[in-house]
Scaffold this active site. Structure first.
Site, mmCIF file in Angstrom:
data_model
loop_
_atom_site.group_PDB
_atom_site.id
_atom_site.type_symbol
_atom_site.label_atom_id
_atom_site.label_comp_id
_atom_site.label_asym_id
_atom_site.label_seq_id
_atom_site.Cartn_x
_atom_site.Cartn_y
_atom_site.Cartn_z
ATOM 1 C CE1 TYR A 198 -3.942 2.185 0.584
ATOM 2 C CE2 TYR A 198 -2.604 3.204 2.301
ATOM 3 C CZ TYR A 198 -3.723 3.208 1.484
ATOM 4 O OH TYR A 198 -4.620 4.252 1.564
ATOM 5 C CE LYS A 233 -3.571 4.788 -1.834
ATOM 6 N NZ LYS A 233 -4.663 5.260 -2.711
HETATM 7 N N1 NAD Z 1 -9.924 5.570 4.772
HETATM 8 C C1 NAD Z 1 -8.711 6.026 5.022
HETATM 9 O O1 NAD Z 1 -8.297 6.166 6.190
HETATM 10 C C2 NAD Z 1 -7.803 6.395 3.881
HETATM 11 C C3 NAD Z 1 -6.625 7.086 4.192
HETATM 12 C C4 NAD Z 1 -5.779 7.464 3.159
HETATM 13 C C5 NAD Z 1 -6.103 7.152 1.854
HETATM 14 N N2 NAD Z 1 -7.259 6.478 1.584
HETATM 15 C C6 NAD Z 1 -7.539 6.193 0.178
HETATM 16 O O2 NAD Z 1 -8.808 6.684 -0.144
HETATM 17 C C7 NAD Z 1 -9.339 5.916 -1.225
HETATM 18 C C8 NAD Z 1 -10.743 5.491 -0.871
HETATM 19 O O3 NAD Z 1 -10.684 4.627 0.257
HETATM 20 P P1 NAD Z 1 -11.899 4.455 1.279
HETATM 21 O O4 NAD Z 1 -11.336 4.433 2.634
HETATM 22 O O5 NAD Z 1 -12.950 5.419 0.924
HETATM 23 O O6 NAD Z 1 -12.322 2.945 0.945
HETATM 24 P P2 NAD Z 1 -13.693 2.291 0.419
HETATM 25 O O7 NAD Z 1 -13.428 0.821 0.440
HETATM 26 O O8 NAD Z 1 -14.843 2.827 1.185
HETATM 27 O O9 NAD Z 1 -13.786 2.812 -1.084
HETATM 28 C C9 NAD Z 1 -12.989 2.288 -2.102
HETATM 29 C C10 NAD Z 1 -13.745 2.343 -3.398
HETATM 30 O O10 NAD Z 1 -12.904 1.794 -4.424
HETATM 31 C C11 NAD Z 1 -13.676 0.878 -5.175
HETATM 32 N N3 NAD Z 1 -12.804 -0.107 -5.807
HETATM 33 C C12 NAD Z 1 -11.997 -1.025 -5.214
HETATM 34 N N4 NAD Z 1 -11.392 -1.778 -6.150
HETATM 35 C C13 NAD Z 1 -11.810 -1.310 -7.354
HETATM 36 C C14 NAD Z 1 -11.546 -1.668 -8.692
HETATM 37 N N5 NAD Z 1 -10.733 -2.690 -8.998
HETATM 38 N N6 NAD Z 1 -12.143 -0.969 -9.682
HETATM 39 C C15 NAD Z 1 -13.002 0.040 -9.398
HETATM 40 N N7 NAD Z 1 -13.290 0.424 -8.146
HETATM 41 C C16 NAD Z 1 -12.714 -0.253 -7.138
HETATM 42 C C17 NAD Z 1 -14.637 0.268 -4.182
HETATM 43 O O11 NAD Z 1 -15.749 -0.322 -4.821
HETATM 44 C C18 NAD Z 1 -15.020 1.525 -3.410
HETATM 45 O O12 NAD Z 1 -16.026 2.243 -4.109
HETATM 46 C C19 NAD Z 1 -8.396 4.753 -1.440
HETATM 47 O O13 NAD Z 1 -7.529 5.041 -2.532
HETATM 48 C C20 NAD Z 1 -7.605 4.710 -0.150
HETATM 49 O O14 NAD Z 1 -6.332 4.166 -0.333
HETATM 50 C C21 NAD Z 1 -8.123 6.085 2.565
#
Ligand code: NAD
Length: 254
Positions: free
Chosen positions: A157, A161
């Protein structure tokens, strides 16, 4: 009198990949509420239909179209469906993401490939496919503060990133001056991806609350203001940048 650009996406057309859950969905709904037409897409048609309904509740137009970021053809088909309906795209948000929590020496090649495929390769495909058709506008990659950290059991991860940040910088050169490319680096945000790990009383949650300058995890809505800013004309001189929205976690030191 000079004209001051507004922090708004009113009148723009936006595509949010990974836009049916968590941070991506919050961004899609914030854009719609602010007056943009929004296509929120991910792999599952039922999730796309569900978010589309809420986008329409804000009076915005949308297209219901799925895509899997590990399948380049499906991103291209989604892009073409959006172009057919709207003619152009002003904003692309790449929020699809997954993680694998494993010690480095136990990590399987499958887990490594899965995370790199979705988080890094998927962002590459979308940036390139949309970059080819966007005459002007803004691309926003949802990266993570983990890009710059050595996180426990999150090696693929963090690596993915870091790659997203490099992709953001380099793509911003190639797509300038008409298309800007930036990234958001969230800290700890409550979403379906994280709600178990970050739950009240967990060891990780105690560490977050202690070290984050703001002393808490974020709600997903708290990431949307930065996305609206980066998508809007108010950020017209910002490109190749990674904006941290981490409650002060990364910069905190003893
Ligand atoms: N939640 C956190 O603390 C956090 C922190 C830093 C970064 N992020 C980043 O934010 C982004 C969203 O994460 P989140 O926490 O909202 O998670 P989440 O699981 O709620 O959302 C992820 C989304 O990506 C979609 N997805 C996954 N694989 C896919 C694919 N192969 N094709 C198309 N869509 C796909 C899922 O269906 C979902 O809609 C991610 O890139 C994550 O790395 C999250």
């Amino acid at each position: 009198m000079p004209e001051y650009p507004k922090v708004t996406v009113d009148g723009k057309t936006a595509v949010v990949i990974g836009g049916t859950s968590g941070i991506g969905e919050a961004i899609a709904l914030a854009f719609a509420e602010d007056g943009a037409d929004v296509v929120a897409t991910s792999r599952r048609a039922d999730a796309v239909a569900d978010t589309a309904e809420r986008v329409r509740d804000h009076g915005a137009r949308t297209v219901e179209t799925t895509c899997d970021v590990t399948d380049r053809d499906s991103i291209e088909a989604m892009r073409d469906a959006v172009l057919e309906e709207f003619g152009s795209v002003d904003v692309l948000v790449n929020s699809a993401g997954v993680a694998a929590r494993t010690e480095f020496l136990d990590l399987t090649v499958e887990d490594w490939n899965r995370v790199i495929d979705v988080d890094l390769n998927g962002t590459f495909h979308a940036c390139q496919l949309f970059g080819r058709v966007m005459d002007e506008g803004s691309i926003i990659n949802v990266s993570s503060m983990s890009a710059d950290l050595a996180r426990e059991r999150l090696l693929p991860y963090c690596a993915a990133k870091s790659g997203v940040n490099a992709l953001t910088r380099c793509a911003s050169r190639e797509l300038a001056p008409d298309v800007r490319v930036n990234a958001i680096a969230p800290g700890f945000v409550m979403t379906p991806l994280t709600e178990e790990e970050y739950s009240e009383g967990s060891e990780l949650r105690r560490g977050i609350d202690e070290r984050a300058v703001l002393g808490r995890v974020a709600e997903r809505e708290e990431i949307t203001g930065t996305a609206v800013y980066l998508a809007s004309d108010a950020s017209s001189y910002t490109t190749g940048e990674v904006l941290f929205v981490d409650g002060g976690f990364t910069r905190n030191a003893l």
